[in-house]
Write an enzyme that holds these catalytic residues in place. Sequence first.
Site, PDB file in Angstrom:
ATOM      1  N   ASP A  67       0.834  -1.199   0.000  1.00  0.00           N
ATOM      2  CA  ASP A  67       0.000   0.000   0.000  1.00  0.00           C
ATOM      3  C   ASP A  67       0.873   1.256   0.000  1.00  0.00           C
ATOM      4  OD1 ASP A  67       0.897  -0.402   2.654  1.00  0.00           O
ATOM      5  OD2 ASP A  67      -1.037  -1.194   3.261  1.00  0.00           O
ATOM      6  N   ASP A 136      -8.416  -2.850  13.897  1.00  0.00           N
ATOM      7  CA  ASP A 136      -9.767  -3.126  13.396  1.00  0.00           C
ATOM      8  C   ASP A 136      -9.801  -4.342  12.472  1.00  0.00           C
ATOM      9  OD1 ASP A 136      -8.517  -2.178  11.121  1.00  0.00           O
ATOM     10  OD2 ASP A 136      -9.764  -0.396  10.900  1.00  0.00           O
ATOM     11  N   HIS A 138      -7.800  -4.858   9.841  1.00  0.00           N
ATOM     12  CA  HIS A 138      -7.419  -4.640   8.436  1.00  0.00           C
ATOM     13  C   HIS A 138      -6.115  -5.354   8.094  1.00  0.00           C
ATOM     14  CE1 HIS A 138      -5.274  -0.698   9.804  1.00  0.00           C
ATOM     15  NE2 HIS A 138      -4.324  -1.539   9.461  1.00  0.00           N
ATOM     16  N   GLU A 143     -10.006  -1.728   5.112  1.00  0.00           N
ATOM     17  CA  GLU A 143     -10.681  -1.453   6.375  1.00  0.00           C
ATOM     18  C   GLU A 143     -11.961  -2.288   6.479  1.00  0.00           C
ATOM     19  OE1 GLU A 143      -8.996  -0.014   8.476  1.00  0.00           O
ATOM     20  OE2 GLU A 143      -8.424   2.056   8.063  1.00  0.00           O
TER      21      GLU A 143
HETATM   22  C1  F6R Z   1       1.180  -1.523   6.366  1.00  0.00           C
HETATM   23  C2  F6R Z   1      -0.146  -2.096   6.369  1.00  0.00           C
HETATM   24  C3  F6R Z   1      -0.985  -2.197   7.589  1.00  0.00           C
HETATM   25  C4  F6R Z   1      -0.204  -2.539   8.853  1.00  0.00           C
HETATM   26  C5  F6R Z   1      -1.153  -2.565  10.045  1.00  0.00           C
HETATM   27  C6  F6R Z   1      -0.438  -2.873  11.339  1.00  0.00           C
HETATM   28  O1  F6R Z   1       1.766  -1.583   5.087  1.00  0.00           O
HETATM   29  O2  F6R Z   1      -0.580  -2.480   5.327  1.00  0.00           O
HETATM   30  O3  F6R Z   1      -1.975  -3.173   7.385  1.00  0.00           O
HETATM   31  O4  F6R Z   1       0.402  -3.788   8.696  1.00  0.00           O
HETATM   32  O5  F6R Z   1      -1.777  -1.312  10.153  1.00  0.00           O
HETATM   33  O6  F6R Z   1       0.454  -1.849  11.624  1.00  0.00           O
HETATM   34  P1  F6R Z   1       1.540  -2.011  12.778  1.00  0.00           P
HETATM   35  O7  F6R Z   1       2.421  -3.119  12.351  1.00  0.00           O
HETATM   36  O8  F6R Z   1       2.259  -0.694  12.800  1.00  0.00           O
HETATM   37  O9  F6R Z   1       0.792  -2.307  14.023  1.00  0.00           O
END
Ligand code: F6R
Length: 260
Positions: A67, A136, A138, A143
């Site tokens: 992303d 959440d 994702h 989302e």
């Molecule tokens: C990042 C991404 C997100 C993160 C998720 C967890 O490229 O796609 O899905 O993996 O938000 O973030 P952290 O690891 O910072 O808790």
Amino acid sequence: MEVVIVPAPDDAAVLVADVIGRALATVEATVIGLATGSSPLGAYRELVARCRRGEISFAAADAVLLDEYLGLPAEHPEAYRTFIRRELTDLVDLDPTRLHGPEVTCGDVPALCARYEALLARLGGVDVQLLGIGADGHIGFNEPGSSLGSRTRLKTLTAETRRDNARFFASLDEVPHHVITQGLATIGDARHVLLVATGAAKAGPIARAVEGPLTAMCPASVLQLHPHATVVVDEAAAAHLQHAAYYRSVYAGKPDWQAL
Ligand code: F6R
């Protein structure tokens, strides 16, 4: 889904680096899917150390991002391409021209999303896709409510995700509202999906993703349908799993992690 419970975050990092290292060694022209955020950082440090010791090489690999934020200048330290260069790809022997991400500078969003899908197809698909999980549920930035069949597209971040990510920015106001993310079906095309989660804050989303119903309200639950999904969690992130004892029994005493 394979669920592997390890004692601590460092053990998760070693395990993830083992899986990626094995793919690099055994798959010709390996395509590694990279996530940003905190969850993969230990694994990236481990991969950098192994590369510096000459144990692994990214020289014949491509790396693709999950992303990218919309609306951040390319040189912004939290732009995901900048982040991944700083944390991994500039520190290993990956050819910089073989790091790919959604090209968010073009204003035609549907066209750039289609180009990214075409690029992933041209590369022959992703061999190992590393994922984190949001509070959440994702994965990528799909989302809650995301179509389980979604492909790369623009998504609006929830207030919760923006608050979670504000720790990387000077203020909440600076966190972009929009991203381009691989869709859930795009992620599901990867031949092996490797989700890593550590810490107590991930216990709820991990339990919902692994043992809850398959639902768009917990997008990571779509991995229940994946033929090769591995979830690596430390004890804290495993705390709400009802079948933790069973998962431990499956992996107990294995001489190595070849089964992953
Ligand atoms: C990042 C991404 C997100 C993160 C998720 C967890 O490229 O796609 O899905 O993996 O938000 O973030 P952290 O690891 O910072 O808790």
